[in-house]
Design a protein around this motif. Structure first.
Motif, PDB file in Angstrom:
ATOM      1  N   LEU A 187       0.991  -1.263  -0.089  1.00 49.49           N
ATOM      2  CA  LEU A 187       0.004   0.126   0.065  1.00 49.49           C
ATOM      3  C   LEU A 187       0.842   1.092  -0.019  1.00 49.49           C
ATOM      4  O   LEU A 187       1.696   1.529   1.042  1.00 49.49           O
ATOM      5  CB  LEU A 187      -1.164  -0.137   1.230  1.00 49.49           C
ATOM      6  N   THR A 188       0.666   2.072  -0.927  1.00 48.06           N
ATOM      7  CA  THR A 188       1.611   3.623  -1.051  1.00 48.06           C
ATOM      8  C   THR A 188       0.497   4.417  -1.374  1.00 48.06           C
ATOM      9  O   THR A 188      -0.652   4.293  -1.647  1.00 48.06           O
ATOM     10  CB  THR A 188       2.506   2.965  -2.187  1.00 48.06           C
ATOM     11  N   GLY A 189       1.200   5.723  -1.254  1.00 51.06           N
ATOM     12  CA  GLY A 189       0.445   6.830  -1.655  1.00 51.06           C
ATOM     13  C   GLY A 189       0.377   7.901  -0.520  1.00 51.06           C
ATOM     14  O   GLY A 189       0.580   7.553   0.455  1.00 51.06           O
ATOM     15  N   ASN A 190       0.013   9.124  -1.136  1.00 51.30           N
ATOM     16  CA  ASN A 190      -0.320  10.238  -0.027  1.00 51.30           C
ATOM     17  C   ASN A 190      -1.532  10.034   0.637  1.00 51.30           C
ATOM     18  O   ASN A 190      -2.447   9.359  -0.010  1.00 51.30           O
ATOM     19  CB  ASN A 190      -0.173  11.693  -0.945  1.00 51.30           C
ATOM     20  N   GLY A 191      -1.792  10.644   1.711  1.00 47.97           N
ATOM     21  CA  GLY A 191      -2.846  10.878   2.360  1.00 47.97           C
ATOM     22  C   GLY A 191      -3.061   9.865   3.465  1.00 47.97           C
ATOM     23  O   GLY A 191      -2.330   9.009   3.587  1.00 47.97           O
ATOM     24  N   LYS A 192      -4.393   9.569   4.034  1.00 48.23           N
ATOM     25  CA  LYS A 192      -4.480   8.602   5.003  1.00 48.23           C
ATOM     26  C   LYS A 192      -5.481   7.605   4.614  1.00 48.23           C
ATOM     27  O   LYS A 192      -5.774   7.441   3.479  1.00 48.23           O
ATOM     28  CB  LYS A 192      -5.286   9.256   6.093  1.00 48.23           C
ATOM     29  N   GLY A 193      -5.206   6.529   5.336  1.00 50.83           N
ATOM     30  CA  GLY A 193      -5.969   5.391   5.332  1.00 50.83           C
ATOM     31  C   GLY A 193      -5.303   4.113   4.959  1.00 50.83           C
ATOM     32  O   GLY A 193      -5.906   3.027   4.948  1.00 50.83           O
ATOM     33  N   LYS A 194      -3.935   4.303   4.753  1.00 55.97           N
ATOM     34  CA  LYS A 194      -3.382   2.935   4.324  1.00 55.97           C
ATOM     35  C   LYS A 194      -3.134   2.085   5.494  1.00 55.97           C
ATOM     36  O   LYS A 194      -3.234   0.977   5.296  1.00 55.97           O
ATOM     37  CB  LYS A 194      -1.913   3.403   3.768  1.00 55.97           C
ATOM     38  N   THR A 195      -2.849   2.704   6.724  1.00 59.17           N
ATOM     39  CA  THR A 195      -2.485   1.781   7.723  1.00 59.17           C
ATOM     40  C   THR A 195      -3.874   1.010   8.251  1.00 59.17           C
ATOM     41  O   THR A 195      -3.966  -0.241   8.657  1.00 59.17           O
ATOM     42  CB  THR A 195      -2.053   2.593   8.893  1.00 59.17           C
ATOM     43  N   SER A 196      -4.874   1.922   8.492  1.00 58.58           N
ATOM     44  CA  SER A 196      -6.288   1.307   8.612  1.00 58.58           C
ATOM     45  C   SER A 196      -6.475   0.241   7.803  1.00 58.58           C
ATOM     46  O   SER A 196      -7.113  -0.817   8.090  1.00 58.58           O
ATOM     47  CB  SER A 196      -7.315   2.590   8.762  1.00 58.58           C
ATOM     48  N   SER A 197      -6.343   0.272   6.610  1.00 56.45           N
ATOM     49  CA  SER A 197      -6.869  -0.639   5.452  1.00 56.45           C
ATOM     50  C   SER A 197      -5.945  -1.933   5.840  1.00 56.45           C
ATOM     51  O   SER A 197      -6.588  -2.887   5.721  1.00 56.45           O
ATOM     52  CB  SER A 197      -6.640   0.025   4.023  1.00 56.45           C
ATOM     53  N   ALA A 198      -4.663  -1.713   5.899  1.00 58.47           N
ATOM     54  CA  ALA A 198      -3.777  -2.986   6.041  1.00 58.47           C
ATOM     55  C   ALA A 198      -4.164  -3.551   7.183  1.00 58.47           C
ATOM     56  O   ALA A 198      -4.163  -4.640   7.280  1.00 58.47           O
ATOM     57  CB  ALA A 198      -2.306  -2.429   6.141  1.00 58.47           C
ATOM     58  N   PHE A 199      -4.468  -2.974   8.316  1.00 59.71           N
ATOM     59  CA  PHE A 199      -4.800  -3.852   9.488  1.00 59.71           C
ATOM     60  C   PHE A 199      -6.164  -4.200   9.456  1.00 59.71           C
ATOM     61  O   PHE A 199      -6.405  -5.293  10.303  1.00 59.71           O
ATOM     62  CB  PHE A 199      -4.428  -2.771  10.820  1.00 59.71           C
ATOM     63  N   GLY A 200      -7.027  -3.782   8.779  1.00 64.63           N
ATOM     64  CA  GLY A 200      -8.269  -4.451   8.518  1.00 64.63           C
ATOM     65  C   GLY A 200      -8.088  -5.614   7.590  1.00 64.63           C
ATOM     66  O   GLY A 200      -8.431  -6.758   8.089  1.00 64.63           O
ATOM     67  N   MET A 201      -7.111  -5.634   6.789  1.00 63.21           N
ATOM     68  CA  MET A 201      -6.888  -6.962   5.872  1.00 63.21           C
ATOM     69  C   MET A 201      -6.298  -8.020   6.823  1.00 63.21           C
ATOM     70  O   MET A 201      -6.721  -9.186   6.528  1.00 63.21           O
ATOM     71  CB  MET A 201      -6.023  -6.621   4.788  1.00 63.21           C
ATOM     72  N   VAL A 202      -5.390  -7.662   7.885  1.00 65.83           N
ATOM     73  CA  VAL A 202      -4.730  -8.454   8.920  1.00 65.83           C
ATOM     74  C   VAL A 202      -5.823  -9.254   9.443  1.00 65.83           C
ATOM     75  O   VAL A 202      -5.743 -10.309   9.793  1.00 65.83           O
ATOM     76  CB  VAL A 202      -3.641  -7.639   9.467  1.00 65.83           C
ATOM     77  N   MET A 203      -6.577  -8.226  10.043  1.00 69.70           N
ATOM     78  CA  MET A 203      -7.576  -8.936  11.107  1.00 69.70           C
ATOM     79  C   MET A 203      -8.470  -9.745  10.113  1.00 69.70           C
ATOM     80  O   MET A 203      -8.929 -10.838  10.705  1.00 69.70           O
ATOM     81  CB  MET A 203      -8.509  -7.872  11.678  1.00 69.70           C
TER      82      MET A 203
END
Length: 92
Positions: free
Chosen positions: A40-56
């Motif tokens: 997951l790359t790019g500017n802005g917010k939401g990458k970490t939340s998205s990643a940990f959602g996929m992890v869960m």
């Protein structure tokens, strides 16, 4: 529906059933288990939340999961400053 539409629909349904049979056969014959790597790359917010959602979700399905996060020096300095603000014991 007209006869022609019914004929088209039946023809399409037969094609989709055959395609599904081929896909199911490929899945059944697969013997190699492969993992998935998501970047997951790019500017802005939401990458970490998205990643940990996929992890869960993956953990919920019983998959093995690893997380690697690359943080720039600027982010590390900002995080340290924020943590020092909240906990005076972290100051060196």
């Amino acid at each position: 529906m007209s006869d022609e539409q019914n004929k088209k629909q039946r023809s399409h349904q037969k094609k989709m059933e055959k395609l599904k049979e081929n896909i199911d056969a490929s899945i059944e014959s697969a013997s190699l288990e492969r993992g998935v790597c998501i970047l997951l790359t790019g500017n802005g917010k939401g990458k970490t939340s998205s990643a940990f959602g996929m992890v869960m979700r993956a953990l919920g399905y019983g998959h093995k999961v690893a997380v690697v996060q690359n943080k720039s020096k600027a982010h590390q300095a900002r995080d340290l400053k924020q943590s020092q603000h909240h906990d005076e014991s972290l100051k060196d």
